[in-house]
Write a protein that holds these residues in place. Structure first.
Motif, PDB file in Angstrom:
ATOM      1  N   LEU A 150       8.496  11.726   1.926  1.00 57.18           N
ATOM      2  CA  LEU A 150       8.407  10.453   2.633  1.00 57.18           C
ATOM      3  C   LEU A 150       6.966  10.176   3.056  1.00 57.18           C
ATOM      4  CD1 LEU A 150      11.607  10.474   4.884  1.00 57.18           C
ATOM      5  CD2 LEU A 150      11.211   9.222   2.756  1.00 57.18           C
ATOM      6  N   PHE A 151       6.530   8.946   2.850  1.00 58.95           N
ATOM      7  CA  PHE A 151       5.162   8.525   3.139  1.00 58.95           C
ATOM      8  C   PHE A 151       5.099   7.911   4.536  1.00 58.95           C
ATOM      9  CE2 PHE A 151       1.869   5.318   3.274  1.00 58.95           C
ATOM     10  CZ  PHE A 151       0.766   5.961   2.719  1.00 58.95           C
ATOM     11  N   HIS A 152       4.111   8.380   5.325  1.00 58.51           N
ATOM     12  CA  HIS A 152       3.887   7.798   6.653  1.00 58.51           C
ATOM     13  C   HIS A 152       2.588   7.004   6.677  1.00 58.51           C
ATOM     14  CE1 HIS A 152       3.689   7.156  10.891  1.00 58.51           C
ATOM     15  NE2 HIS A 152       2.647   7.959  11.059  1.00 58.51           N
ATOM     16  N   GLN A 153       1.487   7.677   6.405  1.00 57.15           N
ATOM     17  CA  GLN A 153       0.189   7.010   6.272  1.00 57.15           C
ATOM     18  C   GLN A 153      -0.659   7.826   5.309  1.00 57.15           C
ATOM     19  OE1 GLN A 153      -2.102   6.849   9.804  1.00 57.15           O
ATOM     20  NE2 GLN A 153      -1.760   8.983  10.388  1.00 57.15           N
ATOM     21  N   ILE A 154      -1.698   7.190   4.747  1.00 61.55           N
ATOM     22  CA  ILE A 154      -2.444   7.812   3.655  1.00 61.55           C
ATOM     23  C   ILE A 154      -3.210   9.047   4.116  1.00 61.55           C
ATOM     24  CG2 ILE A 154      -4.536   6.422   3.897  1.00 61.55           C
ATOM     25  CD1 ILE A 154      -2.759   7.472   0.604  1.00 61.55           C
ATOM     26  N   ASP A 155      -3.754   9.052   5.316  1.00 55.62           N
ATOM     27  CA  ASP A 155      -4.500  10.226   5.789  1.00 55.62           C
ATOM     28  C   ASP A 155      -3.593  11.444   5.914  1.00 55.62           C
ATOM     29  OD1 ASP A 155      -6.802   8.739   5.879  1.00 55.62           O
ATOM     30  OD2 ASP A 155      -6.605   8.222   8.006  1.00 55.62           O
ATOM     31  N   THR A 156      -2.416  11.212   6.474  1.00 56.45           N
ATOM     32  CA  THR A 156      -1.448  12.312   6.596  1.00 56.45           C
ATOM     33  C   THR A 156      -1.031  12.821   5.221  1.00 56.45           C
ATOM     34  OG1 THR A 156      -0.625  11.327   8.643  1.00 56.45           O
ATOM     35  CG2 THR A 156       0.772  12.986   7.581  1.00 56.45           C
ATOM     36  N   TRP A 157      -0.831  11.875   4.311  1.00 61.31           N
ATOM     37  CA  TRP A 157      -0.415  12.233   2.946  1.00 61.31           C
ATOM     38  C   TRP A 157      -1.472  13.115   2.277  1.00 61.31           C
ATOM     39  CZ3 TRP A 157       4.172  11.102   0.435  1.00 61.31           C
ATOM     40  CH2 TRP A 157       4.213  11.327  -0.948  1.00 61.31           C
ATOM     41  N   ASN A 158      -2.749  12.754   2.414  1.00 62.26           N
ATOM     42  CA  ASN A 158      -3.824  13.551   1.806  1.00 62.26           C
ATOM     43  C   ASN A 158      -3.927  14.931   2.447  1.00 62.26           C
ATOM     44  OD1 ASN A 158      -5.184  12.183  -0.390  1.00 62.26           O
ATOM     45  ND2 ASN A 158      -5.758  10.613   1.106  1.00 62.26           N
ATOM     46  N   GLU A 159      -3.701  15.011   3.777  1.00 63.39           N
ATOM     47  CA  GLU A 159      -3.708  16.317   4.436  1.00 63.39           C
ATOM     48  C   GLU A 159      -2.582  17.197   3.898  1.00 63.39           C
ATOM     49  OE1 GLU A 159      -3.395  15.551   8.566  1.00 63.39           O
ATOM     50  OE2 GLU A 159      -5.396  14.640   8.750  1.00 63.39           O
ATOM     51  N   GLN A 160      -1.406  16.597   3.714  1.00 66.69           N
ATOM     52  CA  GLN A 160      -0.280  17.350   3.158  1.00 66.69           C
ATOM     53  C   GLN A 160      -0.569  17.807   1.730  1.00 66.69           C
ATOM     54  OE1 GLN A 160       2.900  14.527   3.588  1.00 66.69           O
ATOM     55  NE2 GLN A 160       3.293  15.057   5.737  1.00 66.69           N
TER      56      GLN A 160
END
Length: 518
Positions: free
Chosen positions: A261-271
Motif C-alpha cells: 500500500l502506497f502512502h507517500q513517495i518519501d516513505t515508499w522510497n525508504e521502504q
C-alpha cells in the motif's frame, strides 16, 4: 473429464479454506468460472459435461475452414482466425474466448502445434568488476492507504558484475532532470560509477539513432561529458540486450511493490531502500549463486570515484518538457494539444516547455520564454484540444487556384458552374481535379472550351471526363475528311443511353463510337 477434474479440485480447495482468487490462480480458471463450479453440485457437473459432448457449437459449420487455415498457416493466432471468420465468412457472432478454446482443441486433436520463431541465445562471459552498469525504467499501479489506486514510476540500476541494485521511485513520469538526479543518487549509493552504462532507446536519453550515429538529448549529452562515462545504447525493440536490468525491474515490481500500500513517495522510497538491503541485494542471485552484497564488496574498489554530487534542485518546480510531434501537437496527460503549424522541425530541436497556470496549459519555447500556445487544461483523456488559429486556411489556396484555372477558359459562367459541380462531387480531390483541368486548358487549348460545353450539356462533372472529351475532339479533328467542315452533331451522339455506361471506363474507342468517329 478435465472439466469434472477441475470441478472436484475447486470444491476441494474451497473446503481447505482457499480464497476465490487463490483457487482461480491454482486451477488457472477465471473467478467467474470458479463461482460457477462452486454453485454446481457433482451430479449437475456430470450432466453438464455430457451435454457438452452432444451439443452443437457455433463454430462447427466453419470447422473444416478453420482446420484448413491452421494446416496452411500453423502460426495463426486465434485472434487472426476470429478476424478471418468475420472478413471472409461474414461471421462474428462469437466471442474471442470461444474462438481460442475451439482453436486450441483443434490443434490438440489434429496435432498442429503453433509454430514460433525463437531467437538464438548464447551465454556471455561475466563482465569484469567496475566495467558496466545497466539502467531501465518501469511503472506499476498499486493501492493507496486511502483505498484508491495510483500509478508510480521507478528507475532501476544494477552493476553487471555483482548484480548490486539501486532503485528510486516517483509518483509522476520521469523527465530528463529527474533521470540525471537519480544517476547522482545511484553513484553516491554505490560510492562510484562504472566505465560504461547501458540504456534503452528512451526519449529522455536519446533523440535518434541511425546506424550507430546517436544524438542524445541536450541535457543528457552535457551530463555525459561532465561525468565522463561511455554509453551503450540498445538497438530499438531489443530489451533482451540489457537483460540483467530487465529482470531487476520485474523483481522490484513483483517482490517489493506488488500488493504493498502506497502512502507517500518519501516513505515508499525508504521502504524500497530497506527492501534492497534486506532482500534485493542480500538474497543469493540465481545466476552467480552468490549474494550481490558480498560480490559488491569486492567490486566497489574498482568503481571510478565521482566528485561531489551535482545539484539538480535549483529549480524547485522542474520544467515540464514535451516533444512536438510531426502533426504539430504535444501530448500531456493523455490528451493532445495543438501548436502553430511549422513549430515541428524535421531536423531541428522540437522540445517545448509546459506550465500550468489558472487551469490553463501554457506552451513555451523555453522556460518563461516565448509563448507558442495557451489552451484550457483538459481533465479528460484522449481529447484533441485545438486552436483554430493553428490550422491552415485550406479554402484560401483552393479559391486562388480556381481563379487561376478560370482564366484559361473563355466562358466565365460555364467554367464557374463546372468547377462548383466538380468541387461538390470531389471535395477531397479538388486540387487533383484542378490540376487535370489546368492541363486540359494547356494541352488542348483549341478544344478545351468546346469540351467544356459538351461536359456541361451532358452533365459530365469530372476533370477526367473533360480531358477525355478534349482528347477525342482533337483526334477527331486530325482524322476527319478535309472536305468536311462540319463537326458531327454532338447533341445526337451524346444522347445515346449507352454513353453513361462507357464513360466510367474512359476508353477512347468508346468515345469514337459514341461521337460517330471511325
Amino acid at each position: 473429464m478435465l472439466k469434472l477434474e477441475k470441478h472436484v479440485q475447486v470444491h476441494q480447495l474451497r473446503k481447505e479454506g482457499f480464497s476465490i482468487s487463490a483457487i482461480s490462480r491454482k486451477c488457472e480458471l477465471s473467478r467467474n468460472t470458479v463461482y460457477a463450479y462452486l454453485e454446481m453440485e457433482f451430479e449437475e457437473a456430470v450432466n453438464w459435461v455430457n451435454d457438452l459432448k452432444t451439443r452443437k457449437r457455433k463454430l462447427d459449420p466453419y470447422r473444416d475452414t478453420i482446420l484448413g487455415w491452421l494446416k496452411e498457416h500453423p502460426d495463426l493466432s486465434a485472434s487472426q482466425i476470429s478476424d478471418w471468420l468475420e472478413e471472409r465468412c461474414s461471421f462474428n457472432d462469437v466471442g474471442d474466448s470461444t474462438v481460442r478454446t475451439y482453436v486450441k482443441e483443434l490443434r490438440e486433436q489434429y496435432h498442429i502445434p503453433k509454430t514460433t520463431h525463437s531467437r538464438t541465445y548464447e551465454a556471455v562471459e561475466e563482465l569484469p568488476k567496475g566495467k558496466q552498469m545497466q539502467v531501465d525504467f518501469g511503472e506499476i499501479t498499486v493501492g493507496t492507504t486511502q483505498g484508491g489506486k495510483i500509478k508510480i514510476y521507478v528507475i532501476a540500476f544494477v552493476l553487471s558484475h555483482s548484480r548490486y541494485k539501486y532503485a528510486e521511485w516517483q509518483d509522476r513520469p520521469f523527465n530528463t532532470r529527474d533521470v540525471l538526479r537519480c544517476h547522482e543518487n545511484a553513484f553516491q549509493y554505490y560510492g562510484g560509477r562504472t566505465d560504461e552504462i547501458v540504456y534503452d532507446q528512451d526519449k529522455l536519453i536519446s533523440v535518434s539513432e541511425n546506424g550507430g550515429d546517436i544524438i542524445y538529448t541536450k541535457e543528457f549529452q552535457a551530463y555525459k561529458q561532465q561525468r565522463g562515462f561511455r554509453i551503450y545504447l540498445c538497438r530499438a525493440a531489443d530489451p533482451e540486450s540489457k537483460g540483467k536490468v530487465e529482470n531487476v525491474v520485474k523483481f522490484i515490481k513483483r517482490n517489493f511493490a506488488k500488493n504493498r500500500l502506497f502512502h507517500q513517495i518519501d516513505t515508499w522510497n525508504e521502504q524500497c531502500l530497506a527492501w534492497l538491503k534486506r532482500k534485493g541485494n542480500f538474497q543469493v542471485h540465481n545466476t552467480i549463486k552468490k549474494r550481490p552484497v558480498e560480490v559488491f564488496a569486492v567490486e566497489k574498489p574498482h568503481l571510478r570515484e565521482v566528485s561531489t554530487i551535482l545539484s539538480f534542485e535549483s529549480n524547485l518546480a522542474p520544467s515540464i518538457t514535451r516533444i512536438v510531434h510531426k502533426d504539430n501537437i504535444i501530448k500531456y496527460r493523455s490528451n493532445r494539444y495543438s501548436v502553430p503549424l511549422g513549430t515541428y522541425k524535421p531536423n531541428g530541436n522540437n522540445t517545448v516547455y509546459l506550465r500550468i497556470e489558472k487551469d490553463q496549459l501554457i506552451i513555451e519555447t523555453s522556460p518563461q520564454g516565448k509563448t507558442l500556445a495557451v489552451h484550457p487544461l483538459s481533465h479528460g483523456k484522449g481529447q484533441l484540444i485545438k486552436n483554430r488559429n493553428h490550422s491552415r486556411d485550406r479554402s484560401k489556396g483552393i479559391k486562388s487556384y480556381m481563379e487561376t484555372v478560370k482564366k484559361s477558359f473563355n466562358n466565365t459562367a460555364e467554367i464557374q458552374l463546372f468547377l462548383e459541380e466538380v468541387q461538390k462531387r470531389y471535395p477531397r480531390y479538388i486540387r487533383d481535379q484542378l490540376q487535370i483541368i489546368q492541363r486540359v486548358s494547356k494541352n488542348y487549348s483549341s478544344f478545351s472550351n468546346q469540351a467544356l460545353e459538351v461536359c456541361i450539356k451532358e452533365n459530365l462533372w469530372s476533370a477526367n471526363d473533360l480531358q477525355d472529351v478534349a482528347k477525342h475532339l482533337e483526334k477527331n479533328e486530325n482524322n476527319r475528311d478535309p472536305e468536311k467542315t462540319e463537326i458531327p452533331a454532338l447533341e445526337k451522339t451524346f444522347s445515346n443511353s449507352n454513353y453513361y455506361e462507357k464513360a466510367t471506363l474512359r476508353e477512347l474507342d468508346g468515345y469514337l463510337k459514341i461521337l460517330g468517329g471511325v
